[in-house]
Design a protein around this motif. Structure first.
Motif, PDB file in Angstrom:
ATOM      1  N   UNK A  82      10.767  26.448  33.698  1.00 59.55           N
ATOM      2  CA  UNK A  82      10.639  25.304  34.584  1.00 59.55           C
ATOM      3  C   UNK A  82      12.003  24.761  34.962  1.00 59.55           C
ATOM      4  N   UNK A  83      12.010  23.555  35.555  1.00 58.88           N
ATOM      5  CA  UNK A  83      13.262  22.998  36.048  1.00 58.88           C
ATOM      6  C   UNK A  83      14.125  22.402  34.943  1.00 58.88           C
ATOM      7  N   UNK A  84      13.686  22.522  33.682  1.00 61.71           N
ATOM      8  CA  UNK A  84      14.556  22.129  32.581  1.00 61.71           C
ATOM      9  C   UNK A  84      15.707  23.120  32.422  1.00 61.71           C
ATOM     10  N   UNK A 135      19.359  21.499  42.804  1.00 56.34           N
ATOM     11  CA  UNK A 135      18.350  21.162  43.805  1.00 56.34           C
ATOM     12  C   UNK A 135      18.447  22.080  45.010  1.00 56.34           C
ATOM     13  N   UNK A 136      19.684  22.454  45.400  1.00 59.41           N
ATOM     14  CA  UNK A 136      19.859  23.382  46.529  1.00 59.41           C
ATOM     15  C   UNK A 136      19.249  24.735  46.198  1.00 59.41           C
ATOM     16  N   UNK A 137      19.415  25.184  44.968  1.00 55.23           N
ATOM     17  CA  UNK A 137      18.825  26.457  44.538  1.00 55.23           C
ATOM     18  C   UNK A 137      17.301  26.355  44.500  1.00 55.23           C
ATOM     19  N   UNK A 138      16.797  25.251  43.991  1.00 52.69           N
ATOM     20  CA  UNK A 138      15.349  25.036  43.925  1.00 52.69           C
ATOM     21  C   UNK A 138      14.737  25.067  45.321  1.00 52.69           C
ATOM     22  N   UNK A 168      16.979  15.871  37.451  1.00 46.98           N
ATOM     23  CA  UNK A 168      18.055  16.843  37.360  1.00 46.98           C
ATOM     24  C   UNK A 168      19.400  16.160  37.145  1.00 46.98           C
ATOM     25  N   UNK A 169      19.669  15.071  37.893  1.00 47.72           N
ATOM     26  CA  UNK A 169      20.962  14.418  37.792  1.00 47.72           C
ATOM     27  C   UNK A 169      21.198  13.876  36.391  1.00 47.72           C
ATOM     28  N   UNK A 170      20.155  13.316  35.771  1.00 48.15           N
ATOM     29  CA  UNK A 170      20.291  12.761  34.428  1.00 48.15           C
ATOM     30  C   UNK A 170      20.595  13.856  33.424  1.00 48.15           C
ATOM     31  N   UNK A 171      19.940  15.022  33.563  1.00 50.06           N
ATOM     32  CA  UNK A 171      20.195  16.121  32.644  1.00 50.06           C
ATOM     33  C   UNK A 171      21.612  16.650  32.803  1.00 50.06           C
ATOM     34  N   UNK A 172      22.073  16.692  34.053  1.00 50.00           N
ATOM     35  CA  UNK A 172      23.418  17.212  34.291  1.00 50.00           C
ATOM     36  C   UNK A 172      24.459  16.255  33.709  1.00 50.00           C
TER      37      UNK A 172
END
Length: 223
Positions: free
Chosen positions: A31-33, A58-61, A215-219
């Motif tokens: 998944x996106x994790x 996000x661009x890759x997704x 995504x931003x928080x994980x990064x």
């Protein structure tokens, strides 16, 4: 100079295709994790190569899933072509969950888990009215219980696909069993009890957003 540039363009295209194939495998299983580092490792390229082609995850997704989400639109159109709203709604539910159960990335994209919703807004503009038509038809024919609405669908999908994620790969009958129980519970019946307050869009967003951090928080946490 032109002859030198051409191989570079071919190399760039090959790298892009390799990254997309790797991203499909990684997102399908995690998944996106998953991170861009995970994708780079699976692709056998440096993470810098991934960032040059796709500056953000996000661009890759978007590159990977925009077209695939259109398959859900086609599925909803096929569902509307069935003789009854109930047939269409249950076919849509079963097939979409089967798709999401084997591909966590597609599931996260469809439910906008871990990604800003505006990235797939155009797909949603096509898909949501089709699904609403399925609900309206099923309600009008009296086959779907009246206190179930379109906002219940993402919760059902998230629940069953999460169960599928924890089901042994050789035992898919387990999540299908519980999907069958849920579908039976969707049928209109004079003996149905009161479900309580209806699910709102805000409820859906709060539940889905809590599944995976943005995504931003994980990064930021990673950095």
């Amino acid at each position: 100079m032109t002859e030198t540039a051409r191989p570079l363009r071919r190399d760039a295209q090959r790298n892009r295709e390799r990254i997309l194939l790797a991203a499909h495998d990684v997102f399908a299983s995690r998944g996106f994790a998953a991170t861009l580092d995970d994708v780079a490792h699976h692709a056998g390229v440096g993470v810098g190569t991934v960032y040059r082609r796709f500056p953000t995850k996000e661009a890759l997704v978007e590159a990977l899933f925009a077209d695939r989400l259109e398959d859900l639109v086609s599925l909803a159109e096929d569902a509307l072509a069935l003789p009854t709203g109930w047939d269409g709604l249950t076919m849509m539910l079963r097939r979409s969950i089967e798709m999401h159960a084997v591909d966590r990335g597609l599931r996260d994209a469809a439910l906008c888990i871990g990604i800003d919703k505006h990235h797939f807004a155009k797909v949603g503009e096509h898909l949501v009215p089709l699904i609403q038509d399925l609900f309206d038809r099923a309600h009008a024919e009296g086959s779907l219980r009246s206190d179930v609405g379109i906002n219940d669908l993402p919760i059902i999908m998230a629940t069953v696909t999460d169960l599928a994620r924890h089901t042994p790969p050789d035992r898919p009958a387990i999540f299908r069993r519980f999907l069958g129980l849920i579908i039976d519970g969707l049928r209109a019946d004079p003996a149905n009890g009161d479900l309580g307050p209806a699910i709102t869009q805000a409820d859906v967003e709060a539940i889905v957003d809590d599944c995976v951090p943005p995504i931003e928080a994980r990064q930021r946490h990673k950095n």
